[in-house]
Design a protein around this motif. Structure first.
Motif, PDB file in Angstrom:
ATOM      1  N   LEU A 141       4.082   5.644  -1.048  1.00 52.94           N
ATOM      2  CA  LEU A 141       3.788   4.255  -0.730  1.00 52.94           C
ATOM      3  C   LEU A 141       4.338   3.361  -1.834  1.00 52.94           C
ATOM      4  N   LEU A 143       4.355  -0.451  -3.165  1.00 56.64           N
ATOM      5  CA  LEU A 143       3.495  -1.605  -2.973  1.00 56.64           C
ATOM      6  C   LEU A 143       4.164  -2.937  -3.274  1.00 56.64           C
ATOM      7  N   HIS A 147       2.146  -5.593   3.117  1.00 58.86           N
ATOM      8  CA  HIS A 147       1.624  -4.470   3.884  1.00 58.86           C
ATOM      9  C   HIS A 147       0.507  -4.931   4.799  1.00 58.86           C
ATOM     10  N   ASP A 180       7.335   4.696   3.859  1.00 56.41           N
ATOM     11  CA  ASP A 180       6.302   3.914   3.184  1.00 56.41           C
ATOM     12  C   ASP A 180       5.028   3.835   4.006  1.00 56.41           C
ATOM     13  N   ILE A 193      -1.782   2.634   6.367  1.00 55.85           N
ATOM     14  CA  ILE A 193      -1.211   1.551   5.566  1.00 55.85           C
ATOM     15  C   ILE A 193       0.304   1.646   5.675  1.00 55.85           C
ATOM     16  N   ALA A 194       0.942   0.543   6.013  1.00 62.25           N
ATOM     17  CA  ALA A 194       2.396   0.543   6.186  1.00 62.25           C
ATOM     18  C   ALA A 194       2.911  -0.877   5.968  1.00 62.25           C
ATOM     19  N   PRO A 195       4.217  -1.027   5.737  1.00 63.58           N
ATOM     20  CA  PRO A 195       4.786  -2.372   5.617  1.00 63.58           C
ATOM     21  C   PRO A 195       4.472  -3.203   6.859  1.00 63.58           C
ATOM     22  N   GLY A 196       4.139  -4.467   6.649  1.00 59.28           N
ATOM     23  CA  GLY A 196       3.726  -5.299   7.761  1.00 59.28           C
ATOM     24  C   GLY A 196       4.794  -5.517   8.806  1.00 59.28           C
ATOM     25  N   THR A 227      -0.581  -9.060   7.790  1.00 57.71           N
ATOM     26  CA  THR A 227       0.263  -8.680   6.662  1.00 57.71           C
ATOM     27  C   THR A 227       0.000  -9.604   5.479  1.00 57.71           C
ATOM     28  N   SER A 229       0.647  -9.762   0.891  1.00 58.58           N
ATOM     29  CA  SER A 229       1.425  -9.224  -0.222  1.00 58.58           C
ATOM     30  C   SER A 229       0.518  -8.677  -1.313  1.00 58.58           C
ATOM     31  N   ILE A 234      -3.552  -5.790   0.566  1.00 57.11           N
ATOM     32  CA  ILE A 234      -3.967  -4.598   1.313  1.00 57.11           C
ATOM     33  C   ILE A 234      -5.479  -4.614   1.504  1.00 57.11           C
TER      34      ILE A 234
END
Length: 366
Positions: A141, A143, A147, A180, A193-196, A227, A229, A234
Motif C-alpha cells: 500500500l 499512501l 484513497h 495498491d 483500502i485502495a486508491p480512490g 476519497t 488524501s 483513510i
C-alpha cells in the motif's frame, strides 16, 4: 550456509550410517532434530523444496560410505541396508515437512497479527504518518495519493483466517495484481483500502463479497467511503463507510452497495439531534394516538415516498389494499394536520419520518 547448516547435515549422515548398519529406525530425538531443522529453514525463508533437496543430496553423497553399504558382502546385505536407509529417509522427510509447516503457520500468524496491528493504526489514525507510510509498503500500500475505504458486513463476523477472505483477496489480486490494494478483517467486518480513482477495484470487492460463490459466506451489505488524501483521509473514508452502513440499517435501505456521497444528507439531518427530535415529536408525535400506535402509519409515509407517491404501488409493497392504504393517508392527515397530498406537507412528513428512523422512534423514546 545454504538452507540447512553443515552440522545438521553431518548429524543426519551419521544417523544414516547407524541405520544402514543396524537396521534400526530413527530415534525420537533424531526426528525432533530434523523437525527443528525444517522449522529453522522455514522460518529463515527457505522453501520446503530447498530443505528436502539439501537432505536428499546429503543422502546421495553419503550412500557409498554408509557402514551398512560399504561393509556389505552380498547383494542381500546391500538390499537390507538400502531398505533401512529408505525407511529412515521417509521418516526424515515427514519430520522436515512437519517442522517446515509449523514455521509457516507461525509466520502466517505473525503476518496476520502485523496486518491487524497495521490496520488498527491506519484506520484509527494512531501512529505517526511517516511511520505508517513505511509500514504500508510492506503490505503493498502506497499512501501518497488519495484513497477510499470500502467496508463489507455479513451475517457472521469476518476474520482474516476465513476462506471467504482469502477468496476475495485472490479475486482482487488476480484481476488487478499489485495495484495498491489492502484487504483486512476489522471488528468483524471486511475492509478494502485502495486508491480512490480505482472504482473497478471497489466494484469487484463489493461484487465478490456479496456473491463469493458456493460454500462461502456472503456479505449482507457493502459501503464505500469518499476519497480523501493522506492517512487522515483513510480514517475519514473508513468512518464514512461505517456511517453509511449504520444509516442503511436505521433507514432499512434496500441497495446492497452504498456510497457515502449518496447519503450525505443524513449526517446533515443528524448534526442537530435535538432539532431533529423536536421535528419528529412535533410532526409525528400525534401518530401515537392511532390504533396500533405510530409504527404502521410511519411505515405508510415511508412506503409512499419509496413508491414515488403512487398509492397502488405503495399499497402493494405493504401488502395492503389500495382502499386501506388511502384510509391510512387520511388518518395521517387528521392526526398530524399535515396532508400527504400537499408537496410541502409531504416533504415535512417524509423528513420527519427519516429522522424517526435515524433516532429509532417510536421504539426509542425521544
Amino acid at each position: 550456509m545454504g538452507s540447512v547448516p553443515e552440522e545438521e547435515l553431518e548429524a543426519y549422515a551419521r544417523m544414516l550410517g547407524e541405520v544402514s548398519g543396524t537396521g534400526r529406525r530413527p530415534r525420537r530425538d533424531e526426528l525432533d532434530a530434523l523437525r527443528r531443522s525444517g522449522e529453522r529453514a522455514g522460518g529463515g525463508g527457505y522453501g520446503l523444496r530447498d530443505v528436502v533437496g539439501a537432505y536428499l543430496t546429503a543422502t546421495r553423497e553419503a550412500w557409498g560410505t554408509l557402514r551398512g553399504v560399504a561393509g556389505a558382502g552380498t547383494a542381500i546385505e546391500v538390499q537390507r541396508a538400502g531398505e533401512a536407509v529408505l525407511t529412515a529417509l521417509d521418516a526424515a522427510m515427514v519430520a522436515l515437512g512437519e517442522g517446515h509447516e509449523r514455521a509457516q503457520r507461525l509466520l502466517a500468524r505473525q503476518e496476520e497479527a502485523a496486518r491487524r496491528e497495521f490496520a488498527d493504526d491506519l484506520l484509527y489514525g494512531r501512529s505517526d504518518p511517516g511511520r505508517l507510510a513505511e509500514r504500508a509498503e510492506r503490505f503493498g500500500l502506497r499512501l501518497g495519493g488519495g484513497h477510499a475505504v470500502a467496508v463489507a458486513r455479513g451475517l457472521d463476523a469476518y476474520e482474516d483466517s476465513q476462506p471467504v477472505v482469502r477468496r476475495i483477496e485472490r479475486e482482487l489480486s488476480g484481476r488487478f495484481g499489485d495495484r495498491d490494494v489492502l484487504v483486512v478483517g476489522k471488528d468483524g467486518r471486511l475492509v478494502c483500502i485502495a486508491p480512490g480513482n480505482e472504482r473497478a477495484v471497489f466494484e469487484a470487492f463489493a461484487d465478490t463479497a456479496l456473491r463469493p460463490g458456493p460454500g462461502y459466506g456472503a456479505a449482507r451489505r457493502v459501503a464505500v467511503g469518499r476519497t480523501h488524501s493522506g492517512t487522515s483521509g483513510i480514517v475519514r473514508s473508513y468512518e464514512e463507510a461505517l456511517g453509511a452502513l449504520d444509516v442503511a440499517d436505521r433507514l432499512r435501505l434496500h441497495p446492497p452497495v452504498l456510497r457515502a456521497e449518496e447519503l450525505l444528507v443524513f449526517p446533515v439531518l443528524m448534526r442537530d439531534r435535538a432539532a431533529m427530535a423536536d421535528l419528529v415529536r412535533t410532526v409525528l408525535g400525534p401518530l401515537e394516538q392511532a390504533r396500533g400506535g405510530a409504527g404502521p402509519l410511519l411505515e405508510t409515509i415511508t412506503a409512499h415516498a419509496e413508491a414515488g407517491h403512487v398509492n397502488a404501488e405503495a399499497a402493494r409493497r405493504l401488502g395492503l389494499g389500495v382502499r386501506t392504504f388511502t384510509y391510512r393517508l387520511e388518518r395521517i392527515k387528521v392526526l398530524t394536520g399535515y396532508d400527504p397530498a400537499d408537496p410541502l406537507n409531504r416533504y415535512t412528513l417524509e423528513t420527519a419520518a427519516m429522522g424517526a428512523r435515524l433516532l429509532g422512534w417510536p421504539e426509542q423514546p425521544l
